[in-house]
Each structure stands twice: as structure tokens, then as C-alpha cells.
Design a protein around this motif. Sequence first.
Motif, PDB file in Angstrom:
ATOM      1  N   UNK A 159      37.156  40.167 -12.403  1.00  0.00           N
ATOM      2  CA  UNK A 159      36.098  39.327 -11.848  1.00  0.00           C
ATOM      3  C   UNK A 159      36.132  39.423 -10.324  1.00  0.00           C
ATOM      4  N   UNK A 160      35.011  39.842  -9.746  1.00  0.00           N
ATOM      5  CA  UNK A 160      34.894  39.913  -8.291  1.00  0.00           C
ATOM      6  C   UNK A 160      34.255  38.620  -7.791  1.00  0.00           C
TER       7      UNK A 160
ATOM      8  N   UNK B  42      35.834  39.540  -0.155  1.00  0.00           N
ATOM      9  CA  UNK B  42      35.872  39.807  -1.592  1.00  0.00           C
ATOM     10  C   UNK B  42      37.270  39.539  -2.142  1.00  0.00           C
ATOM     11  N   UNK B  43      37.303  38.973  -3.329  1.00  0.00           N
ATOM     12  CA  UNK B  43      38.552  38.675  -4.024  1.00  0.00           C
ATOM     13  C   UNK B  43      38.417  39.137  -5.472  1.00  0.00           C
TER      14      UNK B  43
ATOM     15  N   UNK C 249      46.824  35.220  -3.630  1.00  0.00           N
ATOM     16  CA  UNK C 249      48.162  35.782  -3.809  1.00  0.00           C
ATOM     17  C   UNK C 249      48.694  36.295  -2.475  1.00  0.00           C
ATOM     18  N   UNK C 250      50.011  36.362  -2.361  1.00  0.00           N
ATOM     19  CA  UNK C 250      50.688  36.855  -1.149  1.00  0.00           C
ATOM     20  C   UNK C 250      50.387  35.960   0.053  1.00  0.00           C
TER      21      UNK C 250
ATOM     22  N   UNK D  27      43.419  37.916  -5.749  1.00  0.00           N
ATOM     23  CA  UNK D  27      43.909  38.891  -4.766  1.00  0.00           C
ATOM     24  C   UNK D  27      42.761  39.228  -3.821  1.00  0.00           C
ATOM     25  N   UNK D  28      43.037  39.202  -2.523  1.00  0.00           N
ATOM     26  CA  UNK D  28      41.981  39.516  -1.565  1.00  0.00           C
ATOM     27  C   UNK D  28      41.776  41.026  -1.475  1.00  0.00           C
ATOM     28  N   UNK D  29      40.524  41.428  -1.512  1.00  0.00           N
ATOM     29  CA  UNK D  29      40.141  42.826  -1.326  1.00  0.00           C
ATOM     30  C   UNK D  29      39.722  43.059   0.111  1.00  0.00           C
TER      31      UNK D  29
END
Length: 223
Positions: free
Chosen positions: A88-89, A96-97, A13-14, A130-132
Amino acid sequence: MTPSPQPLTLKVAAGDEELVISPERLIVAGYTAKDERAVAEHIAELARIGVPPPPSVPAFYELDPRLLTTEALIDVSGPSTSGEVEPVVIRHRGRHFLAVGSDHTDRDLERADIAASKAACPKPIGDRVVEIGADLAALDWDRLAADSAVDGRPYQGGSIAALRHPAELMRLLGGVAGDLVLFCGTLPLLNATFVYGASWQMSLAFPGGPTLTHAYENKQRSV
């Protein structure tokens, strides 16, 4: 030799980045609520269909990564299966996403063997993440919300602040290395009753956006 998992293509995302992942491990965490009373309620939900209590809390079930899918149709072994929304990681090359997924489970088999009941069904995840970042602990977990619906009817919903942070789950796993996918637990059922529907919708919402979604149908495979 066991064949490698089929690579999954995910969109971050983004941005327009695509990830092609072939995780080495798939782990489904269960009974992950912070509140011991909430854990007891979930165990009671399972007890109503004859499932014995887990040997530990939280519990971790290691499954074949080939169960992961982003498809909109999954095959299941019988009529008594159901999904449930989960954050869900995904750890991929040190990053990490977060995705949304469903721990689809064979509820008949669950009465005899929880791990086998989870292994009996594919594990759907959405193809948008989404990226963490590298530091999983930086995820603002308590502000996320999840919900699910089955055959168009609300099934689960609420804040995931009630669940243990995935950084804690990773710590409890004991330093698992490599690329992996971790299902982080689920919310109580709104009516405390399993529904064996055909169509499932999942969402995981970040404050101010985005909202990750996935929808799929399950079909009983021919014998």
C-alpha cells in the motif's frame, strides 16, 4: 456534507516519527500483474466464484477513505468475505510511504458488482510504514516479498516483482493530485481457492529489513 475521514496515526520505521493522515482519496488497483498469464490466472480464480472479467487491465476502484483502518477487528456484512495481502502506497504532503494492507472483499457481492464488493468491507492497513521519499520511482520494488495467512494457514506468498511498480500505476491513473492511499494489487492464492476465515495475518518484507506486518479478525455485524 460528507464527514472527513477519521485520521489514522502511523509510525515511520527507523525512527520515532508519527504521521497523522487524512487522505483525500482511496484507490484500490486490481489485475496489476506484469505477466498477462498471471493476470489471466487471477481472473480465472474470480471466475470460479462467478465474477465477470474486468473492463480494463489494470482496473482502478475509487473508494471512500473512511474505509481505511488500523484496527485489529473489522465488521463485515456477511460470511463470504476474505482478505488478501497488498503493498500500500501512502502519499502524504508530497512524501511517499509504503505500508502493508488487506483488500478485504465481499465475495458474494463481487459476483454482481466488483466495486461495490470492495466498498462493502473495511480496508485494514498496518500502522507501521517505511518512507520512500518524494520520488516514488526510487522504490526498489522487485526485491520486496509479501505473504498472508488465514486462520494460521499459509494463503499467499512470494515476490511482488510480479506486480506493476506503483510509479507506473500512478502514471496510468493520470496525474492524481493530493494525499491518497493506493492499494497496489495482490499475489495469486497458493491453493487458488478463496477461504472465508476469521483471522488474517499479512507481511511485507524489505531485503535486510524491516518487515511490515498487520493482523486482524473479521466479525459479521449484527443485522
